[in-house]
Motif scaffolding. Structure first.
Motif, PDB file in Angstrom:
ATOM      1  N   ALA A 222       6.143  -5.100  -2.403  1.00 10.27           N
ATOM      2  CA  ALA A 222       5.956  -3.827  -1.690  1.00 10.27           C
ATOM      3  C   ALA A 222       5.114  -3.766  -0.579  1.00 10.27           C
ATOM      4  O   ALA A 222       5.407  -3.073   0.510  1.00 10.27           O
ATOM      5  CB  ALA A 222       5.097  -2.859  -2.753  1.00 10.27           C
ATOM      6  N   TYR A 223       4.606  -5.066  -0.223  1.00 15.21           N
ATOM      7  CA  TYR A 223       3.609  -5.425   0.978  1.00 15.21           C
ATOM      8  C   TYR A 223       4.481  -5.731   2.207  1.00 15.21           C
ATOM      9  O   TYR A 223       3.964  -5.810   3.154  1.00 15.21           O
ATOM     10  CB  TYR A 223       2.395  -6.334   0.704  1.00 15.21           C
ATOM     11  CG  TYR A 223       1.590  -6.000  -0.297  1.00 15.21           C
ATOM     12  CD1 TYR A 223       1.499  -4.541  -0.949  1.00 15.21           C
ATOM     13  CD2 TYR A 223       0.602  -6.844  -0.752  1.00 15.21           C
ATOM     14  CE1 TYR A 223       0.752  -4.268  -1.930  1.00 15.21           C
ATOM     15  CE2 TYR A 223      -0.272  -6.699  -1.939  1.00 15.21           C
ATOM     16  CZ  TYR A 223      -0.387  -5.146  -2.441  1.00 15.21           C
ATOM     17  OH  TYR A 223      -1.281  -4.669  -3.075  1.00 15.21           O
ATOM     18  N   THR A 224       5.862  -5.893   1.968  1.00 19.00           N
ATOM     19  CA  THR A 224       6.470  -6.084   3.117  1.00 19.00           C
ATOM     20  C   THR A 224       6.562  -5.041   3.927  1.00 19.00           C
ATOM     21  O   THR A 224       6.759  -5.186   5.196  1.00 19.00           O
ATOM     22  CB  THR A 224       8.188  -6.231   2.531  1.00 19.00           C
ATOM     23  OG1 THR A 224       8.173  -6.997   1.523  1.00 19.00           O
ATOM     24  CG2 THR A 224       9.193  -6.521   3.665  1.00 19.00           C
ATOM     25  N   GLU A 225       6.294  -3.751   3.665  1.00 18.56           N
ATOM     26  CA  GLU A 225       6.032  -2.757   4.652  1.00 18.56           C
ATOM     27  C   GLU A 225       5.103  -3.056   5.618  1.00 18.56           C
ATOM     28  O   GLU A 225       5.154  -2.657   6.839  1.00 18.56           O
ATOM     29  CB  GLU A 225       5.600  -1.343   3.791  1.00 18.56           C
ATOM     30  CG  GLU A 225       5.474  -0.113   4.426  1.00 18.56           C
ATOM     31  CD  GLU A 225       6.507   0.657   4.759  1.00 18.56           C
ATOM     32  OE1 GLU A 225       6.489   1.369   5.695  1.00 18.56           O
ATOM     33  OE2 GLU A 225       7.547   0.382   4.401  1.00 18.56           O
ATOM     34  N   TYR A 226       3.864  -3.578   5.115  1.00 18.28           N
ATOM     35  CA  TYR A 226       2.672  -3.881   6.059  1.00 18.28           C
ATOM     36  C   TYR A 226       3.291  -4.903   7.266  1.00 18.28           C
ATOM     37  O   TYR A 226       2.648  -5.047   8.131  1.00 18.28           O
ATOM     38  CB  TYR A 226       1.430  -4.420   5.568  1.00 18.28           C
ATOM     39  CG  TYR A 226       1.224  -3.544   4.597  1.00 18.28           C
ATOM     40  CD1 TYR A 226       0.008  -2.474   4.887  1.00 18.28           C
ATOM     41  CD2 TYR A 226       1.477  -3.167   3.251  1.00 18.28           C
ATOM     42  CE1 TYR A 226      -0.456  -1.484   4.129  1.00 18.28           C
ATOM     43  CE2 TYR A 226       0.964  -2.077   2.345  1.00 18.28           C
ATOM     44  CZ  TYR A 226      -0.052  -1.438   2.778  1.00 18.28           C
ATOM     45  OH  TYR A 226      -0.633  -0.282   2.157  1.00 18.28           O
ATOM     46  N   VAL A 227       4.018  -5.868   6.702  1.00 24.06           N
ATOM     47  CA  VAL A 227       4.566  -6.967   7.570  1.00 24.06           C
ATOM     48  C   VAL A 227       5.510  -6.383   8.671  1.00 24.06           C
ATOM     49  O   VAL A 227       5.262  -6.445   9.840  1.00 24.06           O
ATOM     50  CB  VAL A 227       5.193  -8.020   6.777  1.00 24.06           C
ATOM     51  CG1 VAL A 227       5.944  -9.035   7.822  1.00 24.06           C
ATOM     52  CG2 VAL A 227       4.420  -8.742   5.690  1.00 24.06           C
ATOM     53  N   ALA A 228       6.291  -5.444   8.223  1.00 26.41           N
ATOM     54  CA  ALA A 228       7.222  -4.657   8.584  1.00 26.41           C
ATOM     55  C   ALA A 228       6.626  -4.189  10.100  1.00 26.41           C
ATOM     56  O   ALA A 228       6.936  -3.978  11.183  1.00 26.41           O
ATOM     57  CB  ALA A 228       8.053  -3.690   8.291  1.00 26.41           C
ATOM     58  N   GLU A 229       5.578  -3.150   9.536  1.00 27.59           N
ATOM     59  CA  GLU A 229       4.851  -2.386  10.536  1.00 27.59           C
ATOM     60  C   GLU A 229       4.250  -3.139  11.673  1.00 27.59           C
ATOM     61  O   GLU A 229       4.178  -2.983  12.910  1.00 27.59           O
ATOM     62  CB  GLU A 229       3.503  -1.662   9.880  1.00 27.59           C
ATOM     63  CG  GLU A 229       4.265  -0.512   9.044  1.00 27.59           C
ATOM     64  CD  GLU A 229       3.104   0.131   8.081  1.00 27.59           C
ATOM     65  OE1 GLU A 229       2.020  -0.328   8.222  1.00 27.59           O
ATOM     66  OE2 GLU A 229       3.297   1.145   7.425  1.00 27.59           O
ATOM     67  N   LYS A 230       3.480  -4.429  11.236  1.00 29.44           N
ATOM     68  CA  LYS A 230       2.867  -5.272  12.185  1.00 29.44           C
ATOM     69  C   LYS A 230       4.080  -6.014  13.208  1.00 29.44           C
ATOM     70  O   LYS A 230       3.760  -5.772  14.467  1.00 29.44           O
ATOM     71  CB  LYS A 230       2.133  -6.556  11.600  1.00 29.44           C
ATOM     72  CG  LYS A 230       1.560  -7.173  12.601  1.00 29.44           C
ATOM     73  CD  LYS A 230       0.439  -6.240  13.189  1.00 29.44           C
ATOM     74  CE  LYS A 230      -0.692  -7.249  14.065  1.00 29.44           C
ATOM     75  NZ  LYS A 230      -1.664  -6.424  14.929  1.00 29.44           N
ATOM     76  N   VAL A 231       5.070  -6.454  12.672  1.00 30.78           N
ATOM     77  CA  VAL A 231       6.268  -6.977  13.473  1.00 30.78           C
ATOM     78  C   VAL A 231       6.818  -6.123  14.453  1.00 30.78           C
ATOM     79  O   VAL A 231       7.037  -6.185  15.757  1.00 30.78           O
ATOM     80  CB  VAL A 231       7.234  -7.767  12.639  1.00 30.78           C
ATOM     81  CG1 VAL A 231       8.364  -8.198  13.385  1.00 30.78           C
ATOM     82  CG2 VAL A 231       6.545  -8.774  11.743  1.00 30.78           C
TER      83      VAL A 231
END
Length: 257
Positions: A222-231
């Protein structure tokens, strides 16, 4: 989004795997890709894949930190599984590691070359681990690419510089970006802005390397979301567009459609 690298099997997720998967789905994860570690992890990994068909997809490989003096037998183990089971979408997680133990580096190299050969024979992509050994891994892959021009895959958990990124792209490989992209002193803020979204996939490496604001805790898809936001922020592009492009990159590479 697709989490292209998550170790959802094992003790870290024993108590709440179903809930973990539901949380992933709730933020828009459509697929989770499961890299193997070694001989001991296969059964657990396949059990997770079997319980979540069309959502969790297994790979087959021996992680470099599990490579030992019996590397030939380990490569044969991978070969046997690839021959008898067509569910594996890639040969991974394979590669080299100079962070934990340098004494078996020659064995790691031979195991990597052997598993690349298997990937070529089965027309599968490879997923590469290269902790503290990115230049060495690029060199090996470049040599093997001369033998197997269609060789493709991902340099997982990419934390390199722009020059290394360009070499990887020149090999027609992708880079996997995860939690390190969100770390204040991770250095990726200097590299990601010059990346091409068509060469990126998203990952978590769960249960490891949780992104900010969960750094130091158990990671989960679920934390993929935080990676996506930063990238997306570092690339200066809409989040929805980044999610779409990176998911399409993964679907094309692993032939998931």
């Amino acid at each position: 989004m697709i989490d292209t690298h998550a170790h959802l099997y094992g003790k870290k997720f024993e108590g709440d795997l179903d809930e973990t998967i539901e949380r992933a789905k709730s933020v828009g994860i459509t697929k989770i890709l499961l890299p193997n570690i070694d001989e001991s992890s296969v059964d657990e990994m396949l059990e997770v894949a079997d319980q979540n068909p069309g959502f969790c997809y297994p790979m087959m490989g021996i992680h470099p930190c599990s490579v030992n003096k019996e590397w030939k037998k380990q490569v044969d183990f991978v070969s046997d599984w690839l021959k008898k089971d067509d569910r594996f979408i890639a040969v991974g997680e394979i590669g080299t590691d100079l962070y934990w133990d340098k004494s078996l580096f020659e064995e790691q190299k031979q195991a990597l070359i052997g598993q690349i050969t298997l990937a070529a024979e089965h027309d599968l992509p490879i997923v590469l681990h290269c902790r503290d050994s990115i230049d060495e891994t690029i060199e090996i892959v470049a040599e093997q690419k001369n033998k197997y021009p269609s060789l493709k895959g991902i340099f997982h958990c990419f934390t390199g510089d722009l020059e290394q990124y360009k070499k990887i792209v020149d090999l027609d490989f992708l880079v996997g970006l995860g939690g390190v992209a969100t770390f204040k002193n991770g250095g990726m803020d200097k590299v990601i802005p010059d990346m091409n979204p068509s060469k990126i996939v998203l990952e978590t490496d769960s249960p490891y390397l949780a992104p900010v604001p969960f750094r130091g805790k158990r990671n989960e898809p679920a934390y993929t979301e935080y990676v996506a936001e930063k990238v997306a922020d570092l690339l200066g592009m809409p989040l929805s567009e980044l999610k779409k492009i990176t998911a399409e990159n993964a679907e094309e590479l692993f032939e998931l459609k």
